[in-house]
Design a protein around this motif. Structure first.
Motif: not given
Length: 318
Positions: A137-149
């Protein structure tokens, strides 16, 4: 008065017997005298027989050397000692693997970290048995809005989805009775698994809300279930309908394939879990135990699905 003559039974029976046999019962049989000499001579014969049995019979084989049966069969006894048994082979392979791990864990000071080797072996055993827990869980980063499809295509709410093993496609199920196959990179629809209204004959697909989706590890079959109490099997590559499983008495709420196989587990609001063989399109078994609707199911590589009930507040491992 006239008196009737009385004839005894013995007299009547003696009338029919031959003359030679008459009067034999009244005679006493004479016992033959026992010869004491014969009795005394019997133990002597037994002693002679015992003595013959105890005697050792000499043969020519005592003088000859013992013959090795391996030599008779044409097998060298030296080779039989050198052959490796199964336990010896396992021991040899284990020693070789440990020596390889020691070389990998050896540092610059030529010392071996045996704690690291033990931890590594433990993780490998847990991973093979499907019990390894990894903290990611600590290895995941919050995705940016541009990368969300965002994919739009369903007419009603999306209820379920699953991703193909090669991470190229995603399948979504909806309350509009349809299933859509999406290309993850382009976001385009590649196929639509249509549904239909209840009561229309000759049309394949769901006639109710699609509630569950599952795909095999090799990406060959896609399974879908819903409120129409049916499980549909689709060819995930050609998007064609293959088979329909019927047996649940209420809505199918969850589906999962056992990893590496085409064995399908399904759970339902009818409180049961069913097992299906997709290769042969046959029903296998029904599992009972939940006291309320089963709302979730999952499984790894072992034949041990895990289910979650609703109001019965239980999680069961089968």
């Amino acid at each position: 008065l006239i008196t009737k003559p009385r004839v005894s039974i013995w007299e009547m029976s003696s009338f029919f017997l031959p003359s030679k046999l008459k009067g034999r019962d009244n005679r006493k049989r004479k016992k033959k005298p026992i010869d004491a000499k014969k009795i005394e001579s019997k133990p002597k014969k037994q002693k002679k027989e015992k003595s013959l049995l105890n005697e050792e019979v000499a043969s020519d084989s005592d003088n000859e050397e013992s013959v090795n049966p391996l030599h008779v069969l044409g097998v060298d006894d030296n080779l039989s000692d050198e052959e490796e048994t199964a336990p010896e082979k396992r021991l040899r392979l284990a020693k070789e693997y440990l020596a390889e791990l020691e070389e990998q864990e050896r540092d610059d000071k030529d010392t071996v970290d045996y704690d690291a080797i033990a931890h590594r072996l433990k993780d490998e055993v847990l991973e093979q048995s499907g019990k390894l827990h990894k903290k990611v869980a600590d290895q995941y980063a919050v995705p940016s809005s541009d990368s969300i499809l965002f994919y739009r295509g369903h007419k009603l709410s999306v209820t379920s989805l699953c991703v193909s093993p090669n991470d190229r496609h995603v399948y979504t199920g909806s309350k509009d009775c349809c299933i859509i196959k999406w290309n993850i990179e382009s976001g385009n629809k590649e196929a639509v698994f249509p549904g239909h209204r209840k009561g229309i004959d000759g049309v394949v697909g769901h006639s109710g809300h699609v509630l569950a989706l599952a795909i095999t590890s090799d990406g060959k079959y896609l399974a879908s279930g819903g409120t129409d109490k049916q499980i549909h099997i689709w060819n995930a590559i050609t998007s064609l309908h293959v088979h329909t499983f019927r047996g649940h008495k209420d809505a199918v709420s969850g589906l999962v394939f056992r990893q590496g196989t085409h064995e399908l587990y399904s759970c339902s609001f009818d409180r049961t879990v069913k097992i299906w063989n997709v290769d042969e399109f046959t029903y296998v078994e029904t599992l009972f135990g939940h006291q309320d609707a089963v709302v979730g199911i999952d499984c790894l590589s072992r034949e041990r699905p895990v289910t979650a009930g609703a109001n019965d507040k239980t999680i069961r491992a089968w």
